[in-house]
Write a protein that holds these residues in place. Structure first.
Motif, PDB file in Angstrom:
ATOM      1  N   LEU A  82       0.877  -1.170   0.000  1.00  0.00           N
ATOM      2  CA  LEU A  82       0.000   0.000   0.000  1.00  0.00           C
ATOM      3  C   LEU A  82       0.911   1.216   0.000  1.00  0.00           C
ATOM      4  CD1 LEU A  82      -2.704   1.422   0.019  1.00  0.00           C
ATOM      5  CD2 LEU A  82      -2.806   1.108   2.490  1.00  0.00           C
ATOM      6  N   TYR A  83       1.060   1.796  -1.168  1.00  0.00           N
ATOM      7  CA  TYR A  83       1.972   2.923  -1.343  1.00  0.00           C
ATOM      8  C   TYR A  83       1.237   4.061  -2.036  1.00  0.00           C
ATOM      9  CZ  TYR A  83       5.576  -0.586  -0.444  1.00  0.00           C
ATOM     10  OH  TYR A  83       6.338  -1.578   0.120  1.00  0.00           O
ATOM     11  N   VAL A  84       1.489   5.265  -1.541  1.00  0.00           N
ATOM     12  CA  VAL A  84       0.913   6.468  -2.129  1.00  0.00           C
ATOM     13  C   VAL A  84       2.066   7.418  -2.438  1.00  0.00           C
ATOM     14  CG1 VAL A  84      -0.589   8.462  -1.721  1.00  0.00           C
ATOM     15  CG2 VAL A  84      -1.259   6.191  -0.893  1.00  0.00           C
ATOM     16  N   GLY A  85       2.086   7.925  -3.656  1.00  0.00           N
ATOM     17  CA  GLY A  85       3.127   8.866  -4.044  1.00  0.00           C
ATOM     18  C   GLY A  85       3.130  10.094  -3.151  1.00  0.00           C
ATOM     19  N   SER A  86       4.310  10.629  -2.891  1.00  0.00           N
ATOM     20  CA  SER A  86       4.455  11.774  -1.979  1.00  0.00           C
ATOM     21  C   SER A  86       3.517  12.938  -2.273  1.00  0.00           C
ATOM     22  CB  SER A  86       5.909  12.267  -1.981  1.00  0.00           C
ATOM     23  OG  SER A  86       6.747  11.279  -1.460  1.00  0.00           O
ATOM     24  N   PRO A  87       3.285  13.311  -3.548  1.00  0.00           N
ATOM     25  CA  PRO A  87       2.395  14.452  -3.791  1.00  0.00           C
ATOM     26  C   PRO A  87       0.956  14.234  -3.302  1.00  0.00           C
ATOM     27  CG  PRO A  87       3.674  13.969  -5.759  1.00  0.00           C
ATOM     28  CD  PRO A  87       3.898  12.833  -4.790  1.00  0.00           C
ATOM     29  N   HIS A  89       0.173  12.308  -0.431  1.00  0.00           N
ATOM     30  CA  HIS A  89       0.079  11.955   0.994  1.00  0.00           C
ATOM     31  C   HIS A  89      -0.934  12.864   1.684  1.00  0.00           C
ATOM     32  CE1 HIS A  89       4.263   9.843   1.419  1.00  0.00           C
ATOM     33  NE2 HIS A  89       3.442   9.217   0.624  1.00  0.00           N
ATOM     34  N   GLY A  90      -1.728  12.274   2.560  1.00  0.00           N
ATOM     35  CA  GLY A  90      -2.689  13.040   3.342  1.00  0.00           C
ATOM     36  C   GLY A  90      -3.965  13.417   2.617  1.00  0.00           C
ATOM     37  N   GLN A  91      -4.193  12.858   1.430  1.00  0.00           N
ATOM     38  CA  GLN A  91      -5.394  13.201   0.664  1.00  0.00           C
ATOM     39  C   GLN A  91      -6.427  12.067   0.622  1.00  0.00           C
ATOM     40  OE1 GLN A  91      -4.637  15.081  -3.147  1.00  0.00           O
ATOM     41  NE2 GLN A  91      -2.658  15.820  -2.423  1.00  0.00           N
ATOM     42  N   GLY A  92      -6.220  11.031   1.424  1.00  0.00           N
ATOM     43  CA  GLY A  92      -7.184   9.939   1.482  1.00  0.00           C
ATOM     44  C   GLY A  92      -7.003   8.866   0.429  1.00  0.00           C
ATOM     45  N   LEU A  97      -7.772   3.266  -1.437  1.00  0.00           N
ATOM     46  CA  LEU A  97      -7.196   2.038  -1.991  1.00  0.00           C
ATOM     47  C   LEU A  97      -7.442   0.858  -1.048  1.00  0.00           C
ATOM     48  CD1 LEU A  97      -3.863   3.364  -3.486  1.00  0.00           C
ATOM     49  CD2 LEU A  97      -5.631   2.105  -4.748  1.00  0.00           C
ATOM     50  N   TRP A  98      -7.209   1.076   0.257  1.00  0.00           N
ATOM     51  CA  TRP A  98      -7.424   0.002   1.223  1.00  0.00           C
ATOM     52  C   TRP A  98      -8.884  -0.428   1.236  1.00  0.00           C
ATOM     53  CZ3 TRP A  98      -6.689  -4.180   3.444  1.00  0.00           C
ATOM     54  CH2 TRP A  98      -7.411  -4.570   4.575  1.00  0.00           C
ATOM     55  N   GLU A  99      -9.809   0.515   1.230  1.00  0.00           N
ATOM     56  CA  GLU A  99     -11.227   0.160   1.248  1.00  0.00           C
ATOM     57  C   GLU A  99     -11.599  -0.672   0.026  1.00  0.00           C
ATOM     58  OE1 GLU A  99     -13.019   3.999   1.720  1.00  0.00           O
ATOM     59  OE2 GLU A  99     -12.859   3.930   3.914  1.00  0.00           O
ATOM     60  N   SER A 100     -11.051  -0.336  -1.124  1.00  0.00           N
ATOM     61  CA  SER A 100     -11.326  -1.087  -2.340  1.00  0.00           C
ATOM     62  C   SER A 100     -10.731  -2.492  -2.259  1.00  0.00           C
ATOM     63  CB  SER A 100     -10.767  -0.331  -3.551  1.00  0.00           C
ATOM     64  OG  SER A 100     -11.054  -1.021  -4.736  1.00  0.00           O
ATOM     65  N   ALA A 101      -9.489  -2.588  -1.793  1.00  0.00           N
ATOM     66  CA  ALA A 101      -8.834  -3.899  -1.671  1.00  0.00           C
ATOM     67  C   ALA A 101      -9.538  -4.767  -0.635  1.00  0.00           C
ATOM     68  CB  ALA A 101      -7.363  -3.714  -1.307  1.00  0.00           C
ATOM     69  N   ARG A 102      -9.919  -4.167   0.493  1.00  0.00           N
ATOM     70  CA  ARG A 102     -10.612  -4.905   1.552  1.00  0.00           C
ATOM     71  C   ARG A 102     -11.942  -5.437   1.040  1.00  0.00           C
ATOM     72  NH1 ARG A 102     -12.368  -1.071   5.890  1.00  0.00           N
ATOM     73  NH2 ARG A 102     -14.033  -0.800   4.374  1.00  0.00           N
ATOM     74  N   ALA A 103     -12.704  -4.600   0.343  1.00  0.00           N
ATOM     75  CA  ALA A 103     -14.000  -5.033  -0.188  1.00  0.00           C
ATOM     76  C   ALA A 103     -13.818  -6.188  -1.166  1.00  0.00           C
ATOM     77  CB  ALA A 103     -14.709  -3.863  -0.866  1.00  0.00           C
ATOM     78  N   GLY A 104     -12.799  -6.110  -2.005  1.00  0.00           N
ATOM     79  CA  GLY A 104     -12.542  -7.193  -2.948  1.00  0.00           C
ATOM     80  C   GLY A 104     -12.189  -8.493  -2.250  1.00  0.00           C
ATOM     81  N   ALA A 105     -11.354  -8.407  -1.207  1.00  0.00           N
ATOM     82  CA  ALA A 105     -10.962  -9.612  -0.469  1.00  0.00           C
ATOM     83  C   ALA A 105     -12.161 -10.225   0.255  1.00  0.00           C
ATOM     84  CB  ALA A 105      -9.845  -9.283   0.519  1.00  0.00           C
ATOM     85  N   LEU A 106     -12.987  -9.380   0.847  1.00  0.00           N
ATOM     86  CA  LEU A 106     -14.178  -9.895   1.529  1.00  0.00           C
ATOM     87  C   LEU A 106     -15.121 -10.557   0.532  1.00  0.00           C
ATOM     88  CD1 LEU A 106     -14.813  -6.939   4.005  1.00  0.00           C
ATOM     89  CD2 LEU A 106     -13.907  -9.211   4.574  1.00  0.00           C
TER      90      LEU A 106
END
Length: 152
Positions: A82-87, A89-92, A97-106
């Motif tokens: 889970l990586y977000v480019g520096s520009p 960071h802090g924008q959600g 991404l995590w919510e999308s990945a979690r929903a897919g795994a569930l």
């Protein structure tokens, strides 16, 4: 607004470049010395191989044409990347991404248990997402990480 879509093999170079741009946040030594094995695992060839392996599910976030972040789940339970480019960071972006990945795994049968090895830099974000540490800070292959778990 960010667009999230599944990654394909042709995305490997862009994913590699994004993650490697964050290398100073990931390795113990700012120049990456001692973390060569870890850094090789981020090469386009290795990422391309992972993208073609059914055990991995990658998703990408785009800000227009720019790759803003990547998430990958391995074996439907381990938050592998889970990586977000520096520009961005802090924008959600990481949360989306995590919510999308979690929903897919569930949806694919995960019962609500996830693990991650968090960099010390990202620990606060993972705690915000509900993960808790399952052990002390560890060091291996030139990186420092915290094993964490989330149970929904």
């Amino acid at each position: 607004m960010f667009e999230i879509r599944p990654a394909v093999a042709d995305d490997a170079s862009a994913i590699s470049a994004l993650i490697l741009s964050l290398q100073p946040y990931l390795t113990i030594e700012p120049d990456g010395s001692g973390a060569e094995e870890f850094l090789v695992s981020l090469s386009p060839d290795i990422i391309r191989r992972n993208l073609q392996d059914e055990a991995y599910r990658y998703q990408l976030a785009f800000d227009g044409e720019a790759l803003a972040g990547v998430v990958a789940v391995r074996d439907n339970a381990h938050l592998f990347s889970l990586y977000v480019g520096s520009p961005w960071h802090g924008q959600g972006v990481g949360k989306r991404l995590w919510e999308s990945a979690r929903a897919g795994a569930l949806a694919r049968g995960n019962a609500g248990n996830f693990t991650v090895n968090s960099s010390t830099f990202a620990e606060g974000m993972y705690r915000h997402l509900g993960f808790t540490a399952t052990g002390p800070v560890a060091e291996m292959h030139g990186i420092r990480f915290i094993p964490m778990r989330l149970e929904l």
